[in-house]
Design an enzyme around this catalytic site. Structure first.
Site, PDB file in Angstrom:
ATOM      1  N   SER A   4      16.107 -35.811  51.377  1.00  0.00           N
ATOM      2  CA  SER A   4      15.640 -34.700  50.689  1.00  0.00           C
ATOM      3  C   SER A   4      16.362 -34.450  49.465  1.00  0.00           C
ATOM      4  CB  SER A   4      16.289 -33.516  51.679  1.00  0.00           C
ATOM      5  OG  SER A   4      15.700 -32.255  51.733  1.00  0.00           O
ATOM      6  N   LYS A  31      10.825  -8.532  46.061  1.00  0.00           N
ATOM      7  CA  LYS A  31      12.169  -8.858  45.414  1.00  0.00           C
ATOM      8  C   LYS A  31      12.771  -9.511  46.757  1.00  0.00           C
ATOM      9  CE  LYS A  31      16.091  -8.473  43.742  1.00  0.00           C
ATOM     10  NZ  LYS A  31      16.461  -9.592  42.562  1.00  0.00           N
TER      11      LYS A  31
END
Length: 344
Positions: free
Chosen positions: A173, A225
């Site tokens: 990763s 948001k």
């Protein structure tokens, strides 16, 4: 009555002791939070000399006195010849060196603080004749942390200094995101490589709060948001937006890898899967099967090998205070962090 009095006195002492310990922990936590980061120092270790020391030590145990004398005589003769040769090459370009850095990264990639100092120092003295080996060990973590770590390694490559990454255990990763920056990736046969994907996961306690008749309010300015939430009721629209953000992040990850290893077939390797290095070699994720020890011993035959480390020394109060502070912060903020962070 006397028993109750003694028991009450004992209980009062115990409560006082526990309260005092708790107060100390809180003070230590505050100190750990308020103290400025300790200044570190650069350390340079000559690995070539260490290898020579191993050789000499074993020779002393294995060879006879006569053999040792003959070996020492030949060594002195060799050293004189080298010194004479060095004098005749005063105006010639110096021989290249190998600089070794270690990066063992956690989920938050906090180790990048030392890495950036090491690379900054390295670039003040290294040039294209030198080489850099980074012994990398990481299973990945937060996007912004490993993005910065990868960008730090790119500084070495951009300077035209050959960069090799050695993976003895795992570069997955975000760890592989760092590794792919190198000119060459060397990996131990059973090390774990790949996992080119993005993951984000979080619990949701909304139904539990409803059953307990607890209201949760969240107010934002801006439609997205906040997408998914831990305590509020999630919507399909929020889930869709969250998945979209993960896909965008995965796209950036793949673009970054394509920039440094354009020959990779991303359809095959960017699925989030990981492989052992023997398999990763066939897929083109690594370039050579070897341990970092083997690579360094080969280089040490004709180059000076130097380990560079930026070490941050912490006193006892700082270690204890910061440790308690980090533990408390981790417990209190983990749930909300999961809602905000995706990770490589």
């Amino acid at each position: 009555m006397e028993f109750l009095y003694e028991y009450g006195l004992f209980l009062a002492k115990a409560v006082t002791l526990v309260g005092a310990i708790a107060a100390l922990i809180v003070v230590a936590a505050v100190m750990g939070r308020q103290q400025r980061p300790q200044k570190g120092e650069l350390q340079l270790t000559n690995i070539s000399h260490q290898l020579e020391d191993y050789e000499h030590h074993l020779e002393e145990m294995l060879l006879s006195k006569e053999q040792l004398k003959a070996k020492e005589k030949a060594h002195k003769k060799e050293e004189k010849a080298k010194a004479k040769e060095a004098k005749s090459k005063v105006d010639e370009p110096r021989e290249g060196r190998v600089f070794v850095l270690d990066f063992k990264g956690g989920i938050e990639a906090n180790e990048v603080a030392s890495l950036r100092e090491e690379i900054t120092a390295l670039l003040t003295v290294a040039d294209k004749q030198d080489e850099v080996l980074v012994r990398l060990e990481s299973g990945g973590g937060v996007v912004h942390g490993y993005g910065l770590a990868s960008s730090q390694l790119a500084r070495v490559r951009d300077a035209g200094i050959p960069l090799t990454i050695a993976v003895d255990k795992v570069a997955a990763s975000g760890g592989y995101m760092m590794a792919c920056v190198a000119d060459r990736i060397v990996a131990a046969p059973f090390s774990i490589i790949g996992s080119i994907g993005v993951i984000a996961q979080l619990p949701n306690f909304n139904r539990l709060l409803k059953r307990s008749h607890i209201d949760y309010e969240q107010h934002t300015a801006g439609q997205f948001k906040r997408t998914l939430t831990v305590f509020g009721e999630n919507t399909d629209e929020a889930r869709e937006k969250f998945k979209e953000e993960l896909e965008e992040t995965h796209g950036l990850f793949k673009s970054f890898i394509t920039k440094y290893r354009p020959e990779l077939d991303l359809e095959k390797v960017a699925t989030g899967e990981h492989w052992f290095a023997t398999q990763a070699l066939e897929l083109g994720l690594v370039d050579e099967l070897a341990t970092s020890d083997h690579w360094l011993m080969e280089k040490a035959k004709d180059k000076e090998v130097l380990k560079l480390a930026y070490v941050i020394k912490k006193n006892l109060a700082n270690r204890f205070g910061r440790g308690v502070s980090e533990a408390l912060e981790s417990v209190l903020s983990k749930v909300t962090e999961l809602n905000q962070k995706s990770r490589y």
